[in-house]
Structures are given as structure tokens and as C-alpha cells.
Motif scaffolding. Structure first.
Motif, PDB file in Angstrom:
ATOM      1  N   PHE A  21      33.906  34.414  86.014  1.00  0.00           N
ATOM      2  CA  PHE A  21      34.445  33.133  85.564  1.00  0.00           C
ATOM      3  C   PHE A  21      33.379  32.052  85.438  1.00  0.00           C
ATOM      4  CE2 PHE A  21      37.672  35.325  88.154  1.00  0.00           C
ATOM      5  CZ  PHE A  21      38.616  35.570  87.166  1.00  0.00           C
ATOM      6  N   ASN A  22      32.129  32.463  85.457  1.00  0.00           N
ATOM      7  CA  ASN A  22      31.008  31.522  85.394  1.00  0.00           C
ATOM      8  C   ASN A  22      30.869  30.999  83.963  1.00  0.00           C
ATOM      9  OD1 ASN A  22      28.575  30.174  85.462  1.00  0.00           O
ATOM     10  ND2 ASN A  22      27.471  31.800  86.532  1.00  0.00           N
ATOM     11  N   GLU A  23      31.442  29.845  83.691  1.00  0.00           N
ATOM     12  CA  GLU A  23      31.510  29.354  82.312  1.00  0.00           C
ATOM     13  C   GLU A  23      30.151  28.968  81.734  1.00  0.00           C
ATOM     14  OE1 GLU A  23      34.767  26.834  81.373  1.00  0.00           O
ATOM     15  OE2 GLU A  23      36.224  28.199  82.285  1.00  0.00           O
ATOM     16  N   PRO A  24      29.229  28.359  82.502  1.00  0.00           N
ATOM     17  CA  PRO A  24      27.889  28.137  81.945  1.00  0.00           C
ATOM     18  C   PRO A  24      27.213  29.449  81.532  1.00  0.00           C
ATOM     19  CG  PRO A  24      28.202  26.756  83.868  1.00  0.00           C
ATOM     20  CD  PRO A  24      29.382  27.680  83.805  1.00  0.00           C
ATOM     21  N   ALA A  25      27.416  30.505  82.326  1.00  0.00           N
ATOM     22  CA  ALA A  25      26.847  31.803  81.967  1.00  0.00           C
ATOM     23  C   ALA A  25      27.543  32.389  80.749  1.00  0.00           C
ATOM     24  CB  ALA A  25      26.958  32.762  83.150  1.00  0.00           C
ATOM     25  N   LEU A  26      28.844  32.194  80.654  1.00  0.00           N
ATOM     26  CA  LEU A  26      29.573  32.667  79.475  1.00  0.00           C
ATOM     27  C   LEU A  26      29.082  31.961  78.209  1.00  0.00           C
ATOM     28  CD1 LEU A  26      33.207  32.855  80.919  1.00  0.00           C
ATOM     29  CD2 LEU A  26      31.836  34.794  80.109  1.00  0.00           C
ATOM     30  N   MET A  27      28.834  30.666  78.313  1.00  0.00           N
ATOM     31  CA  MET A  27      28.312  29.932  77.153  1.00  0.00           C
ATOM     32  C   MET A  27      26.931  30.444  76.765  1.00  0.00           C
ATOM     33  SD  MET A  27      29.543  25.971  77.556  1.00  0.00           S
ATOM     34  CE  MET A  27      29.394  25.772  79.310  1.00  0.00           C
ATOM     35  N   ARG A  28      26.128  30.799  77.789  1.00  0.00           N
ATOM     36  CA  ARG A  28      24.791  31.334  77.495  1.00  0.00           C
ATOM     37  C   ARG A  28      24.898  32.702  76.834  1.00  0.00           C
ATOM     38  NH1 ARG A  28      21.511  29.560  82.036  1.00  0.00           N
ATOM     39  NH2 ARG A  28      21.641  27.659  80.797  1.00  0.00           N
ATOM     40  N   LEU A  29      25.854  33.521  77.288  1.00  0.00           N
ATOM     41  CA  LEU A  29      26.062  34.816  76.652  1.00  0.00           C
ATOM     42  C   LEU A  29      26.538  34.635  75.212  1.00  0.00           C
ATOM     43  CD1 LEU A  29      26.131  37.895  76.871  1.00  0.00           C
ATOM     44  CD2 LEU A  29      28.487  37.708  77.740  1.00  0.00           C
ATOM     45  N   ALA A  30      27.406  33.654  74.983  1.00  0.00           N
ATOM     46  CA  ALA A  30      27.861  33.368  73.620  1.00  0.00           C
ATOM     47  C   ALA A  30      26.683  32.949  72.739  1.00  0.00           C
ATOM     48  CB  ALA A  30      28.921  32.275  73.642  1.00  0.00           C
ATOM     49  N   ALA A  31      25.770  32.165  73.312  1.00  0.00           N
ATOM     50  CA  ALA A  31      24.582  31.742  72.557  1.00  0.00           C
ATOM     51  C   ALA A  31      23.711  32.952  72.204  1.00  0.00           C
ATOM     52  CB  ALA A  31      23.783  30.739  73.378  1.00  0.00           C
ATOM     53  N   ILE A  32      23.635  33.928  73.117  1.00  0.00           N
ATOM     54  CA  ILE A  32      22.863  35.144  72.848  1.00  0.00           C
ATOM     55  C   ILE A  32      23.502  35.931  71.703  1.00  0.00           C
ATOM     56  CG2 ILE A  32      22.247  37.409  73.806  1.00  0.00           C
ATOM     57  CD1 ILE A  32      21.885  35.981  76.520  1.00  0.00           C
ATOM     58  N   PHE A  33      24.832  36.060  71.751  1.00  0.00           N
ATOM     59  CA  PHE A  33      25.525  36.736  70.650  1.00  0.00           C
ATOM     60  C   PHE A  33      25.304  35.991  69.332  1.00  0.00           C
ATOM     61  CE2 PHE A  33      28.615  38.554  73.937  1.00  0.00           C
ATOM     62  CZ  PHE A  33      28.030  39.809  73.893  1.00  0.00           C
ATOM     63  N   LEU A  50      33.501  32.753  74.070  1.00  0.00           N
ATOM     64  CA  LEU A  50      33.839  31.333  74.251  1.00  0.00           C
ATOM     65  C   LEU A  50      35.305  31.143  74.609  1.00  0.00           C
ATOM     66  CD1 LEU A  50      31.777  29.756  71.329  1.00  0.00           C
ATOM     67  CD2 LEU A  50      31.365  29.471  73.777  1.00  0.00           C
ATOM     68  N   LEU A  51      36.151  32.046  74.161  1.00  0.00           N
ATOM     69  CA  LEU A  51      37.579  31.945  74.502  1.00  0.00           C
ATOM     70  C   LEU A  51      37.814  32.104  76.003  1.00  0.00           C
ATOM     71  CD1 LEU A  51      39.324  33.938  71.616  1.00  0.00           C
ATOM     72  CD2 LEU A  51      39.273  31.465  71.958  1.00  0.00           C
ATOM     73  N   ARG A  52      36.860  32.724  76.692  1.00  0.00           N
ATOM     74  CA  ARG A  52      36.987  32.900  78.148  1.00  0.00           C
ATOM     75  C   ARG A  52      36.629  31.628  78.907  1.00  0.00           C
ATOM     76  NH1 ARG A  52      33.339  38.061  79.135  1.00  0.00           N
ATOM     77  NH2 ARG A  52      33.814  37.573  81.328  1.00  0.00           N
ATOM     78  N   CYS A  53      36.063  30.642  78.214  1.00  0.00           N
ATOM     79  CA  CYS A  53      35.705  29.364  78.852  1.00  0.00           C
ATOM     80  C   CYS A  53      36.919  28.443  78.799  1.00  0.00           C
ATOM     81  CB  CYS A  53      34.509  28.725  78.141  1.00  0.00           C
ATOM     82  SG  CYS A  53      33.031  29.743  78.135  1.00  0.00           S
ATOM     83  N   THR A  54      37.819  28.614  79.743  1.00  0.00           N
ATOM     84  CA  THR A  54      39.101  27.893  79.711  1.00  0.00           C
ATOM     85  C   THR A  54      39.006  26.450  80.184  1.00  0.00           C
ATOM     86  OG1 THR A  54      39.605  28.742  81.907  1.00  0.00           O
ATOM     87  CG2 THR A  54      40.391  30.032  80.028  1.00  0.00           C
ATOM     88  N   ASN A  55      37.914  26.104  80.878  1.00  0.00           N
ATOM     89  CA  ASN A  55      37.810  24.756  81.450  1.00  0.00           C
ATOM     90  C   ASN A  55      36.644  23.951  80.892  1.00  0.00           C
ATOM     91  OD1 ASN A  55      39.997  25.146  83.285  1.00  0.00           O
ATOM     92  ND2 ASN A  55      38.651  26.393  84.557  1.00  0.00           N
ATOM     93  N   ASP A  66      27.746  20.996  75.586  1.00  0.00           N
ATOM     94  CA  ASP A  66      27.122  22.276  75.251  1.00  0.00           C
ATOM     95  C   ASP A  66      28.147  23.245  74.684  1.00  0.00           C
ATOM     96  OD1 ASP A  66      24.658  21.385  76.106  1.00  0.00           O
ATOM     97  OD2 ASP A  66      24.942  22.122  78.156  1.00  0.00           O
ATOM     98  N   PHE A  67      29.340  23.237  75.269  1.00  0.00           N
ATOM     99  CA  PHE A  67      30.393  24.118  74.769  1.00  0.00           C
ATOM    100  C   PHE A  67      30.780  23.740  73.351  1.00  0.00           C
ATOM    101  CE2 PHE A  67      34.899  24.879  73.944  1.00  0.00           C
ATOM    102  CZ  PHE A  67      34.994  26.249  74.168  1.00  0.00           C
ATOM    103  N   ASP A  68      31.021  22.453  73.128  1.00  0.00           N
ATOM    104  CA  ASP A  68      31.432  22.011  71.795  1.00  0.00           C
ATOM    105  C   ASP A  68      30.370  22.330  70.749  1.00  0.00           C
ATOM    106  OD1 ASP A  68      33.775  21.083  72.870  1.00  0.00           O
ATOM    107  OD2 ASP A  68      33.105  18.997  73.050  1.00  0.00           O
ATOM    108  N   LYS A  69      29.123  22.231  71.142  1.00  0.00           N
ATOM    109  CA  LYS A  69      28.026  22.477  70.204  1.00  0.00           C
ATOM    110  C   LYS A  69      27.987  23.943  69.774  1.00  0.00           C
ATOM    111  CE  LYS A  69      23.006  21.916  69.803  1.00  0.00           C
ATOM    112  NZ  LYS A  69      21.769  21.467  70.511  1.00  0.00           N
ATOM    113  N   ILE A  70      27.989  24.857  70.732  1.00  0.00           N
ATOM    114  CA  ILE A  70      27.929  26.266  70.381  1.00  0.00           C
ATOM    115  C   ILE A  70      29.218  26.718  69.719  1.00  0.00           C
ATOM    116  CG2 ILE A  70      28.680  26.999  72.697  1.00  0.00           C
ATOM    117  CD1 ILE A  70      26.264  28.884  70.385  1.00  0.00           C
ATOM    118  N   ASN A  71      30.346  26.152  70.166  1.00  0.00           N
ATOM    119  CA  ASN A  71      31.637  26.525  69.593  1.00  0.00           C
ATOM    120  C   ASN A  71      31.707  26.143  68.125  1.00  0.00           C
ATOM    121  OD1 ASN A  71      34.328  27.605  69.922  1.00  0.00           O
ATOM    122  ND2 ASN A  71      35.071  25.490  69.715  1.00  0.00           N
ATOM    123  N   SER A  72      31.247  24.944  67.787  1.00  0.00           N
ATOM    124  CA  SER A  72      31.291  24.495  66.388  1.00  0.00           C
ATOM    125  C   SER A  72      30.387  25.360  65.514  1.00  0.00           C
ATOM    126  CB  SER A  72      30.880  23.028  66.292  1.00  0.00           C
ATOM    127  OG  SER A  72      29.543  22.843  66.726  1.00  0.00           O
TER     128      SER A  72
END
Length: 642
Positions: free
Chosen positions: A590-602, A615-620, A626-632
Motif C-alpha cells: 500500500f506504499n503509494e509513493p512507491a506505487l507512483m514511482r513504479l507507475a513512472a517506471i512503466f 496508479l489506480l491502486r493509489c487510493t489516497n 506528483d500523483f496528478d502530474k504522472i496521472n495526467s
């Protein structure tokens, strides 16, 4: 047989009483402020140096030397020796042997302490009442400091403020629970000494006892409360056994019936008191909160305990023969943590929370099992079983006396200690082990239970054995000094008021790091600090070298794996970055900063679907920049693909 309860002694040496005073009235208050661990390194160093000095001095006494061999005819001392050896052996297969040195040194020091105490109690030159007065002095100091801290920090507070304020009431023991356990272990000596005093001294001793019990109640340590209940039940049972071999059958049955009735009444009274207090106290009070932790097995703190115990058993099941090695539980446990990562909330039971780093399993028996294996646990449990066997045999044969009174009280405190050890970690604490060894050695010295070793020890062998013990004590003292040195330089490195530039940080960390000191008090590799410092200075090659060394010391440290992932991302090595970020997520999904980093790698690999699913796993994290940036960016690429 030793007669330490007699007022007529063969000889009286100041050296003996100085040894007891330094151990029982000085060591518990030894601490050094402004280092990460203010208690354990100072106390283990103090104990090692003290044992080195006094064991060397005692070794010159012929009587003392002769009785050392006799000490090893005592079963309790033999099994503690085996427990010590099993602890040391576990270092040879531990992932990080340096982290097991503290336990090895402490366990060995406890063995030497047990031998010296037993010999001194066996030689008829120690008046046990003087030892009791020394411990009463310790109690008076500890209670005075604790009550003063309570008045200053907690007396005027309530609710959550009181709960947090109580953690400032430490009495120089580092934590309120450690203070509470120490006060508990002191109690049998206080009751014993008070029963033999008269007049003003008896009144003063009763005041100390009442203050001691009051502070235990104020500190609200649940494990100690349960330990007290176990001790009271034990006292009722043991008093019925005193002199029972001299009683007739009718008296025998009468005592047993009376004992069972008394225990039943105590259990009913305790349960009734707990339920009544829980029902009628303010629901927002700290007392109600603590009582719920005893009466409600589904209370969230209890569920967390069950979870970490279950994770510890899973660790043991993967290492069933010898465990993972002394001091290495904290290195392995992150990969076994699972369901207690979730909130225990009656409304939302599956809401993730931040990762919690556990340094101890809060159960000494499981801790020993997971780190040192079942054989080591068997030795540990046998030590206490033999103490109970020895003590009960003395009680059965003796008529009621000062000796039976103290042995009964000490056995009760040991029973309570074992209950406490089921819920927390007194085995780790140096001062607790000093009091346990004092109680154990007195029971051993008064028991006739022994066996013939059958080996004709020659003088040369005994002298060689003493030399080996002294060499190990020298090593223990050096290790303690290294722990203090490491803590001192680490505190300078991480304190921004004491460091002016990166080079100073690196210099301090280099001094803190030695082959015998690899992790700090919070299980963070010391090399992690230097690697992070190099990263901030953009010296990525040096950062990589230091962080990989840290990873060898603690491969399951979640923040270290995240940092390595970031390092390789900055170096452009996406595959290695993904490897370490997946390691971090395997520990805490559930480590959302790590999930965002993994999304950035993908994203960098142009696997936009995987990035989106991650990114869908980042519920909070909605609203996080940073989330909004990679998500967009991911959504933009998905639209382009479509």
C-alpha cells in the motif's frame, strides 16, 4: 549450606557489598542523553566493565575459585550456560552477525552474573538484609523520580493528553513500561525487608512499598498488572506448600483446599474489578482504554500483537532448526508482515495505513524461538522450571522462616515475570536481567539440588577457564564502548545543529560504522545515512556503493529499497530501479509513493496500461502534485494510443 539470613557471618568484605550496590542501585540509573539509544549501550557497557573488574578481583580468592566449579553442578546454571552457547552459535548462520552481538554479550554477562551471585550467596559472608536495603534504596530513588515526572508532565492532564504524557514518566529507564517492570521486580525484596524491620524504619519501608505500587498503577502498563495478578495467585499457592512435608495428610488436604478456594476468590475478584471498572469509568479515560486492552481480546492493540506473533511464527516455520540468528528478527520480519498493515476499525477493517517498523515481537518466548530455535527456547524455559523446582523443594522441607518468606516472594515475582515476558520484552533490558539473576542465584544457593559433573578439573584447567571468561569480558567491554561511540557519532551526524556540511556528516558516519556496529537503534543501516548524503550531493557512484553495502546489512529495509530505486532511476538504469521498487512494494503493497514511482517506471518503458493500473491502486493520493502530474501524462498517452 549458606546461611545468608544469619546475622553472624564468617567475614564481611566491603568489596562484596560494593559489587551489589553498583549492580542493584547504580546500574538501573545509568543512561547517556543525546544518543539514539540512551539506555541499552550505556548499561551493557557498565555491566561488562563491572563484571570484568570484579570477576578479576574475585578470581584471586581461593574460596571463590573453588566454588565456581561447584556452581556448574547446579542444573539451572548449566542450562543457562547452554542457552548462552546456543545464542553465540546462532551468530554463525545469522544474516547480519554483528546485530546478534548485543544479545550474545548480554546473555554471557548474565551467566557470569549468575555465577558470581550464586558463589557470593553460598559463601557465608553476605547479609541478605543489607542486599534488601540496597534494593529499597533503589526503589525509593526510582519512585521519587517517577512520581516527580508524573506531577510535572501528567498530573493535570486527561484523555489522550494523559495517555501521551504518561510516556514521559520514565524514571531514567527510557520508557514507562521498563520503569514499571523494574518496580515490579523490586517488590519481593521490599516486602521481605519490610517484614523484618521495626519502628520508624518499618513505616518508611511501607511508604516505599505503597509508593511503588501506586506508581505501577499510575503507569498503567497492562503486562505488569497481569504479572501482579499472577504473582498474587502464585503466593497463595506457594504459602500452602511451605513445610508441607512435615504436615500430616489431613493438614495437607486442608492446605490444598484452602489454596484452591483462595485462588478462585482472587480470580473472581480480579475479573469483577476489571469488568466493573471498565463499565463505570469514563469511556474516554486512559484507564478505560487500558482496561479494554485487557478485557477485550479484539481490541486493536491486541490484534496487532496477535498479528506480529503470527508473522513471527511464520518466520520460524521457514527456519525451524536454529531460527534466523540472534538479533536478526528485525531484519527478517518486514517480509512476513501482512494483515496488521490494515487498520483494525469496526467500520472499515481494510483501510491501509502507513508501514509500521517493528523492532521486537513483544513476546520473549517467540523472539527466542524465531531467532535461536526450539533448543534454545527449551534451555530458557528449563532455567525457570528448574528454579521453581528448586525453590518449591526448599519450601516443602523448611518450616516457615525468613528464608521461606523470601524464596516464596521471589518465586512469585518470577511467575509474574514470565507473564510479562509473554506480552513484552524484558529479556532485552540489562537492568531487568540483573534483578532476575539476583533472584535466581539466591534460590539456587539455598537449594541442595545438584549433580556430579564427573570430570576431575585440574587447577590448570580452572585457571584457563577463568582466563577465557576474562578475555570474553574484555571483548564485551570493548563492544560496549563501540556501541557508545557509534551512538555518539551518529547523533552528531543526524543533528543539523552539529553538522555544517556533507563532508562532516560522512566523517561522523564513518566513525559510527564499524564491523561490530552496522544498524542504528531503529534498525536503519548506518551506511544508508552516508549513501543518502552522497545522493543529495549528486555523487551517484559513491551513493550506489554505500547504499549497496547498506542493503547487504539489511536487505528488507523498506526505505532503503525505495532509495535504491530512486538512485537507479536517476542513473537511467530503469530495470534495476524497478527491481528495488518491487522489493519495497512486496514488503508494503500500500506504499503509494512507491506505487507512483513504479507507475513512472512503466511510463518510461512506454507501458501506459500498466502505469494506469498501478496508479489506480493509489487510493489516497488524489490531489497530490506528483500523483496528478504522472496521472495526467499517463492519461494523455492512453488517449494518444487510442
Amino acid at each position: 549450606m549458606a546461611n545468608i539470613f544469619s546475622t553472624t557471618l564468617k567475614e564481611n568484605t566491603t568489596k562484596d557489598y560494593l559489587f551489589f550496590f553498583l549492580l542493584l542501585a547504580t546500574l538501573p540509573f545509568v543512561f547517556i542523553p543525546n544518543i539514539p539509544d540512551q539506555i541499552l549501550p550505556p548499561q551493557i557497557t557498565f555491566l561488562a566493565l563491572l563484571l570484568l573488574i570484579f570477576f578479576t578481583l574475585f578470581s584471586y580468592e581461593k574460596t571463590f575459585t573453588g566454588l565456581i566449579k561447584d556452581a556448574f553442578s547446579k542444573p539451572s546454571i548449566v542450562v543457562w550456560t547452554l542457552f548462552t552457547l546456543s545464542t553465540i552459535v546462532s551468530l554463525f548462520y545469522a544474516h547480519n552477525p554483528a546485530e546478534g552481538l548485543y544479545e550474545s554479550v548480554k546473555t554471557f554477562a548474565s551467566l557470569v552474573l549468575l555465577i558470581i551471585f550464586t558463589v557470593l550467596f553460598t559463601i557465608n559472608r553476605i547479609n541478605i538484609k543489607v542486599i534488601g536495603m540496597i534494593i529499597m534504596f533503589t526503589a525509593a530513588i526510582a519512585v521519587s523520580i517517577g512520581l516527580t515526572q508524573y506531577v510535572n508532565f501528567a498530573a493535570t492532564k486527561s484523555g489522550a493528553e494523559l495517555y501521551h504524557a504518561l510516556y514521559k514518566v520514565t524514571g531514567l529507564f527510557g520508557h514507562k513500561n521498563e520503569l514499571s517492570i523494574t518496580l515490579f521486580l523490586i517488590l519481593p525484596w521490599l516486602f521481605f525487608i519490610a517484614s523484618g524491620l521495626k519502628g520508624v524504619r518499618r513505616v518508611l519501608s511501607i511508604i516505599v512499598i505503597i509508593s511503588n505500587l501506586l506508581l505501577i498503577m499510575i503507569l498503567q502498563t497492562r503486562s505488569v498488572w497481569l504479572g501482579l495478578v499472577a504473582s498474587i495467585i502464585g503466593y497463595v499457592i506457594l504459602t500452602s506448600l511451605t513445610g508441607i512435608k512435615n504436615a500430616n495428610r489431613a493438614e495437607h488436604h486442608k492446605r490444598i483446599a484452602k489454596s484452591l478456594l483462595s485462588v478462585s476468590v482472587i480470580v473472581v475478584l480480579v475479573l469483577s474489578t476489571l469488568l466493573a471498572a471498565h463499565k463505570f469509568t469514563n469511556k474516554d479515560s486512559v484507564l478505560s482504554f487500558q482496561l479494554s486492552g485487557i478485557t477485550n481480546i479484539m481490541e486493536h492493540r491486541n490484534l496487532e500483537r496477535y498479528s506480529i506473533w503470527r508473522s513471527t511464527l511464520e518466520m520460524y516455520s521457514d527456519n525451524p532448526i536454529g531460527g534466523v540468528g540472534a538479533g536478526n528478527w528485525k531484519i527478517h520480519i518486514p517480509v512476513y508482515q501482512n494483515d496488521y498493515l490494515l487498520k483494525r476499525d469496526p467500520v472499515e477493517t481494510a483501510a491501509p495505513i502507513s508501514f509500521q517498523t517493528w523492532l521486537r515481537p513483544h513476546n520473549d518466548f517467540l523472539w527466542i524461538l524465531a531467532e535461536r530455535g526450539p533448543l534454545s527456547l527449551l534451555f530458557y524455559l528449563s532455567f525457570f522450571l528448574l528454579l521453581f523446582f528448586n525453590g518449591i523443594r526448599v519450601l516443602q522441607k523448611e518450616i516457615p522462616s525468613a528464608k521461606t518468606k523470601l524464596i516464596t516472594l521471589l518465586l512469585c515475582s518470577l511467575a509474574g515475570y514470565l507473564v510479562i515476558a509473554l506480552l513484552t520484552f524484558p529479556l532485552e533490558r540489562v537492568s531487568h536481567q540483573v534483578f532476575i539473576m539476583a533472584a535466581a542465584s539466591l534460590i539456587i544457593s539455598q537449594s541442595k539440588v545438584s549433580f556430579s559433573i564427573g570430570i576431575p578439573f585440574k587447577s590448570a584447567f580452572i585457571q584457563s577457564a577463568k582466563l577465557v571468561l576474562i578475555i570474553i569480558l574484555i571483548f564485551s567491554s570493548v563492544y560496549g564502548v563501540l556501541l557508545l561511540r557509534s551512538g555518539y557519532y551518529l547523533s552528531k551526524a543526524i543533528d543539523p545543529t552539529k553538522t555544517t556540511n556533507a563532508m562532516e556528516v560522512l566523517r561522523f558516519i564513518d566513525k559510527a560504522q564499524t564491523p561490530l556496529t552496522t544498524l542504528d537503534a531503529f534498525s536503519i543501516p548506518l551506511k544508508y545515512y552516508s549513501g543518502l548524503t552522497y545522493m543529495r550531493a549528486n555523487e551517484l557512484e559513491m551513493a550506489e556503493e554505500e547504499l549497496l553495502k547498506a542493503h547487504i546489512q539489511h536487505p528488507n529495509h523498506i526505505k532503503l529499497n525505495e532509495t535504491l530505486a530512486l538512485l537507479y532511476m536517476r542513473k537511467g538504469d530503469i530495470d534495476k530501479s524497478e527491481n528495488y521498487i518491487r522489493r519495497a512494494l512486496a514488503i508494503f503493497p500500500f506504499n503509494e509513493p512507491a506505487l507512483m514511482r513504479l507507475a513512472a517506471i512503466f511510463y518510461l518503458k512506454e507501458d501506459y496500461d500498466a502505469a494506469y493500473q498501478t496508479l489506480l491502486r493509489c487510493t489516497n493520493s488524489s490531489g497530490n502534485r506528483d500523483f496528478d502530474k504522472i496521472n495526467s501524462r499517463v492519461l494523455e498517452q492512453l488517449n494518444l494510443v487510442e
